[in-house]
Design an enzyme around this catalytic site. Structure first.
Site, PDB file in Angstrom:
ATOM      1  N   GLY A 298      79.055  51.099 -13.646  1.00 23.08           N
ATOM      2  CA  GLY A 298      80.330  51.927 -14.309  1.00 23.08           C
ATOM      3  C   GLY A 298      80.630  53.114 -13.594  1.00 23.08           C
ATOM      4  CB  SER A 299      81.143  56.148 -15.626  1.00 25.67           C
ATOM      5  OG  SER A 299      82.788  55.112 -15.838  1.00 25.67           O
ATOM      6  CB  THR A 300      76.574  56.107 -12.974  1.00 26.87           C
ATOM      7  OG1 THR A 300      76.479  54.890 -13.679  1.00 26.87           O
ATOM      8  CG2 THR A 300      76.577  56.387 -14.383  1.00 26.87           C
ATOM      9  CG  PHE A 301      78.959  54.024  -7.786  1.00 21.85           C
ATOM     10  CD1 PHE A 301      77.503  53.297  -7.243  1.00 21.85           C
ATOM     11  CD2 PHE A 301      80.329  53.209  -6.760  1.00 21.85           C
ATOM     12  CE1 PHE A 301      77.318  52.834  -6.167  1.00 21.85           C
ATOM     13  CE2 PHE A 301      80.183  53.088  -5.280  1.00 21.85           C
ATOM     14  CZ  PHE A 301      78.757  52.611  -5.156  1.00 21.85           C
TER      15      PHE A 301
END
Length: 605
Positions: A298-301
């Site tokens: 998800g958004s951690t990437f």
């Protein structure tokens, strides 16, 4: 002398002569036989007799050779071998009544005498009475001098910290063979190299002191030291447990990596087990899911994608994009997590896209690159490969086949906000380490090396040379943007007064277990890079399937990362970069999180 006595005397003399000759003949034959026998023994069979004599005189000692002790980076013992004893009884050798023997054993074994009597009375040639007896209790039983009892020494693996590092250490089975964790992957390194020495004994079986090998006194006393810090490991586990209980989560993981060399200070997964009592645990817990299970980050990437775009020359750090709030890519709807509340956002800088965790903004960023270029960068940072960690059963990350990725425009779009591909928590830490280490791809590891009794390094495993994949300047630019995420964006719950850290939230939809889309479940995460200037640590918390309308990366995972970093600050004695904030009386407020209504392929932050 009469005439008749002479013949009798002559006969006596002749008889004497014959007997003398016979005696000498027997003696000569015996001597000859002895000579023949001597020649046979000394010449013909000498090699065989010499070998037989050596076998009788030489005695092979079988001392207690423990498996190597495992310690953390500060010397805290995590695993060690100790001698234990199994007590056997042989009823046919008793010289006392079983009741009398049971009465003497009961206080030592702390078992009822009547129960012991039942065991001692079994109709068998040998029966096991007790196992895993300590040396102290074994000595007490030996000193009773009871005929029919036998003590057999064995090795027992003890884990003094119970479940503190079970997912890292693993356990050994009854045959003392590693079955999980380091006990399995480092079996050869943990087994000592001591040899069983042979010594000489005399005719009565006593050892001859002058014939004891000089090397017998020396032995391998090295231990295996890990990069793990027990204190930080314990803090991470406690914080993780609290959040899992609060949000009714299925499982969770916390990983801390030192970006100077890739050493892991912490690797925690929950639920876990006590390796001392592994036989009571669910076998599913023996697998370290932070190493072996894939998930969509998800958004951690998103920060990694920003770094790729900057390094590829597709954008500049000050590039601005228009965030429409929602758009359609190849027939698929993509929207921001707060689209129904906020609608179109308008112009956003790259830093603001990360602060708001804008999916639409990330799609625009990735669209600036050719899909083939983007795919090549994903491969360059390690997608589709393993991290190379020194723990067993690592699963390689997965990305769509290149043909599919290039043909369908939705694939780069979903990859821009961390979905459509999968990796493990450890692999995400490795990739975030690219940003924290100045652009280098490090190899995560938990083994520091072998140390001797004086604490000196005896052996250190050779790790792959860190590979520069992006420039140090690009890496620091992105970390500065991540610092704004914590100061002004969705990462505020991780903010620590007096310190600056970079961070990124993530709340991804989970892929359906049956395939073909996404389920209504989610996986929340938060990654922190600390400090923001000259980073040294990457801290990741992942919580699988938290329950509740307020379960996001910012609310579930960020507080864990904050707690762990605070403990690192205390453990390492790191001074604040902004000391004026520490003494300030002004409270630091945390912005409330909105309630999202995610669209298809539209994860929340």
């Amino acid at each position: 002398m009469t005439p008749h006595s002479f013949p009798r005397d002559l006969a006596t003399i002749n008889l004497f002569k014959r007997r003398t000759v016979l005696i000498w003949l027997v003696f000569a034959l015996a001597t000859l036989s002895l000579i023949v026998r001597l020649v046979y023994l000394q010449v013909m069979t000498a090699p065989d007799l010499l070998e037989k004599a050596r076998r009788q005189q030489m005695f092979t000692l079988r001392p207690f050779i423990p498996r190597r002790t495992i310690t953390d980076r500060k010397g805290v013992v995590l695993a060690l071998d100790r001698p234990v004893y199994t007590l056997f009884a042989h009823p046919h050798l008793y010289k006392q009544k079983p009741e009398e023997i049971a009465a003497k054993l009961a206080p030592i074994l702390k078992r009822p005498a009547d129960k012991l009597t039942e065991v001692l009375n079994r109709d068998t040639t040998s029966t096991q009475v007790e196992y895993w007896l300590s040396e102290e209790n074994a000595d007490r039983i030996y000193n009773l001098r009871i005929d029919g009892l036998d003590l057999v020494q064995q090795r027992h693996r003890l884990y003094p910290q119970q479940d503190l590092a079970a997912e890292i250490l693993g356990y050994v089975n009854v045959d003392h063979r590693g079955q999980a964790g380091l006990e399995l992957s480092q079996e050869k390194l943990l087994e000592r190299i001591d040899q069983t020495p042979s010594v000489t004994q005399d005719g009565s079986g006593k050892l001859i002191p002058t014939r004891i090998p000089a090397g017998m006194i020396q032995s391998d006393r090295t231990s295996l030291q890990l990069t793990i810090d027990s204190r930080i490991q314990r803090t991470a586990r406690q914080s993780l447990k609290q959040q899992m209980v609060k949000y009714g989560a299925k499982r969770g993981a916390v990983v801390v990596m030192d970006v100077r060399d890739g050493g892991l200070l912490t690797l925690v997964t929950e639920p876990t087990y006590d390796p001392n009592r592994y036989y009571e645990a669910d076998v599913k817990l023996f697998k370290n899911w932070a190493v072996s299970d894939l998930y969509e980050p998800g958004s951690t990437f998103k920060p990694i994608n920003v770094a790729i775009a900057i390094e590829a020359g597709a954008i500049e750090a000050d590039t601005v994009f228009n965030d429409e709030g929602a758009l359609t890519i190849g027939g698929w709807p993509v929207a921001n997590f707060d689209y129904e509340q906020v609608g179109a956002v308008g112009p956003l800088s790259i830093s603001q896209i990360l602060e708001r965790s804008s999916n639409v903004g990330m799609v625009h960023i990735v669209q600036r690159m050719k899909p083939s270029v983007y795919y090549g960068w994903l491969e360059r940072i390690g997608m589709g490969d393993i991290s190379g960690i020194d723990l067993p059963s690592e699963t390689p990350s997965t990305v769509k086949p290149q043909e599919q990725f290039l043909e369908y425009v939705i694939e780069p779009a979903t990859a821009s906000f961390g979905q459509g591909f999968s990796l493990t928590p450890v692999q995400l830490v490795q990739m975030q380490g690219i940003l924290a280490s100045g652009g280098k791809l490090l190899t995560p590891h938990v083994i520091k090396g072998l140390i001797n009794e004086e604490g000196e390094e005896y052996y250190q495993p050779k790790l792959p040379t860190p590979r520069q994949v992006i420039s140090a300047a690009t890496a620091q630019r992105v970390v500065d943007m991540m610092s704004n995420v914590v100061e002004k964006g969705t990462g505020k719950p991780a903010k620590i007064p007096g310190y600056r850290l970079g961070g990124k939230t993530g709340t991804a939809q989970k892929a359906s277990e049956t395939g073909g889309g996404y389920a209504n479940k989610k996986i929340t995460s938060f990654v922190g890079i600390f400090p923001a200037k000259e980073p040294r640590y990457v801290v990741l918390a992942v919580i699988d399937e938290p329950v509740g309308d307020d379960a996001f990366g910012s609310t579930v995972a960020a507080p864990i990362v904050k707690t762990v970093i605070e403990d690192i600050i205390v453990t390492e004695g790191i001074p604040p970069s902004h000391p004026e904030e520490v003494t300030s009386k002004i409270p630091i407020l945390t912005a409330p999180q909105p309630t999202p209504t995610p669209a298809t392929n539209s994860p929340t932050p």
